[in-house]
Write a protein that holds these residues in place. Structure first.
Motif, PDB file in Angstrom:
ATOM      1  N   THR A   5      65.305  34.830  47.194  1.00 48.44           N
ATOM      2  CA  THR A   5      65.066  35.934  49.114  1.00 48.44           C
ATOM      3  C   THR A   5      64.424  36.689  48.548  1.00 48.44           C
ATOM      4  O   THR A   5      64.304  37.508  47.297  1.00 48.44           O
ATOM      5  CB  THR A   5      66.351  35.877  49.569  1.00 48.44           C
ATOM      6  OG1 THR A   5      66.833  36.714  50.480  1.00 48.44           O
ATOM      7  CG2 THR A   5      67.622  36.509  48.428  1.00 48.44           C
ATOM      8  N   TYR A  43      57.103  33.380  51.513  1.00 47.47           N
ATOM      9  CA  TYR A  43      57.709  34.473  52.312  1.00 47.47           C
ATOM     10  C   TYR A  43      57.231  33.768  53.703  1.00 47.47           C
ATOM     11  O   TYR A  43      57.622  33.815  54.654  1.00 47.47           O
ATOM     12  CB  TYR A  43      56.198  35.640  52.282  1.00 47.47           C
ATOM     13  CG  TYR A  43      56.573  37.042  50.900  1.00 47.47           C
ATOM     14  CD1 TYR A  43      57.581  37.684  51.449  1.00 47.47           C
ATOM     15  CD2 TYR A  43      55.473  36.884  50.329  1.00 47.47           C
ATOM     16  CE1 TYR A  43      57.946  38.353  50.139  1.00 47.47           C
ATOM     17  CE2 TYR A  43      55.809  37.939  49.854  1.00 47.47           C
ATOM     18  CZ  TYR A  43      57.095  38.339  49.402  1.00 47.47           C
ATOM     19  OH  TYR A  43      57.538  40.036  48.190  1.00 47.47           O
ATOM     20  N   GLU A  44      56.702  32.729  53.800  1.00 47.89           N
ATOM     21  CA  GLU A  44      56.275  32.224  55.393  1.00 47.89           C
ATOM     22  C   GLU A  44      57.714  31.135  55.314  1.00 47.89           C
ATOM     23  O   GLU A  44      58.426  31.123  56.260  1.00 47.89           O
ATOM     24  CB  GLU A  44      55.546  30.930  55.419  1.00 47.89           C
ATOM     25  CG  GLU A  44      54.794  30.476  56.148  1.00 47.89           C
ATOM     26  CD  GLU A  44      53.997  29.714  56.487  1.00 47.89           C
ATOM     27  OE1 GLU A  44      53.176  28.103  56.253  1.00 47.89           O
ATOM     28  OE2 GLU A  44      53.119  30.058  56.204  1.00 47.89           O
ATOM     29  N   SER A  80      62.800  34.680  55.470  1.00 45.88           N
ATOM     30  CA  SER A  80      62.532  35.222  55.686  1.00 45.88           C
ATOM     31  C   SER A  80      63.626  36.507  54.899  1.00 45.88           C
ATOM     32  O   SER A  80      64.072  36.235  54.358  1.00 45.88           O
ATOM     33  CB  SER A  80      63.496  35.779  57.769  1.00 45.88           C
ATOM     34  OG  SER A  80      63.348  34.540  58.105  1.00 45.88           O
ATOM     35  N   THR A 119      67.592  42.008  55.661  1.00 45.45           N
ATOM     36  CA  THR A 119      66.984  43.341  56.183  1.00 45.45           C
ATOM     37  C   THR A 119      68.279  44.446  56.636  1.00 45.45           C
ATOM     38  O   THR A 119      69.737  43.396  56.293  1.00 45.45           O
ATOM     39  CB  THR A 119      66.427  42.730  58.003  1.00 45.45           C
ATOM     40  OG1 THR A 119      67.211  41.963  58.434  1.00 45.45           O
ATOM     41  CG2 THR A 119      65.288  42.753  57.611  1.00 45.45           C
TER      42      THR A 119
END
Length: 134
Positions: free
Chosen positions: A67, A109-110, A113, A116
């Motif tokens: 991640t 990265y694709e 995600s 956040t």
């Protein structure tokens, strides 16, 4: 904390987190970072996190990205200068001993995600730890 006779360092926390990887490449005798990581995995190192500029190196050394979080200036290294230095994401890796299925950071990265939110770093750390396999 382990220190080589050449002054390179690597440390492993009790939970297997590899930190403080610093190969001394000055002078005639050099330590390789890949040798330091190999040593760390034999001493219980199972995971690490790093800026994405090291992506290919860690993948080559048998670490799989799990991640990531986006760069946060608040936690930038003390010598980081906005406008001069790149704002690199932090990637959380686990040791598998195999080449990563994501050969390029763009593929990772694709497919994955970023984590956040206010606790992004801590949450990414937990996600990586829950995915630990060896």
């Amino acid at each position: 904390m382990f220190i080589t006779k050449n002054g390179s360092t690597i440390a492993i926390r009790d939970d297997g987190d590899i930190i403080s990887v610093c190969a001394n490449n000055s002078g005639n005798v050099k330590d390789s970072s890949s040798s330091l990581l190999k040593f760390a995995t034999t001493k219980g190192g199972t995971k690490l996190d790093s800026f994405d500029g090291n992506y290919k190196f860690y993948c080559h050394c048998g670490f799989e990205p799990v991640t990531h979080v986006e760069f946060n200036e608040e936690y930038a290294p003390s010598n980081w200068v906005k406008g001069r230095d790149e704002a690199e994401n932090v990637i959380f890796f686990k040791y598998t001993g195999k080449q990563s299925r994501y050969t390029k950071p763009e593929q990772f990265y694709e497919a994955v995600s970023p984590v956040t939110g206010d606790d992004a770093y801590d949450n990414a750390y937990t996600i990586r730890d829950e995915n630990q396999t060896r």
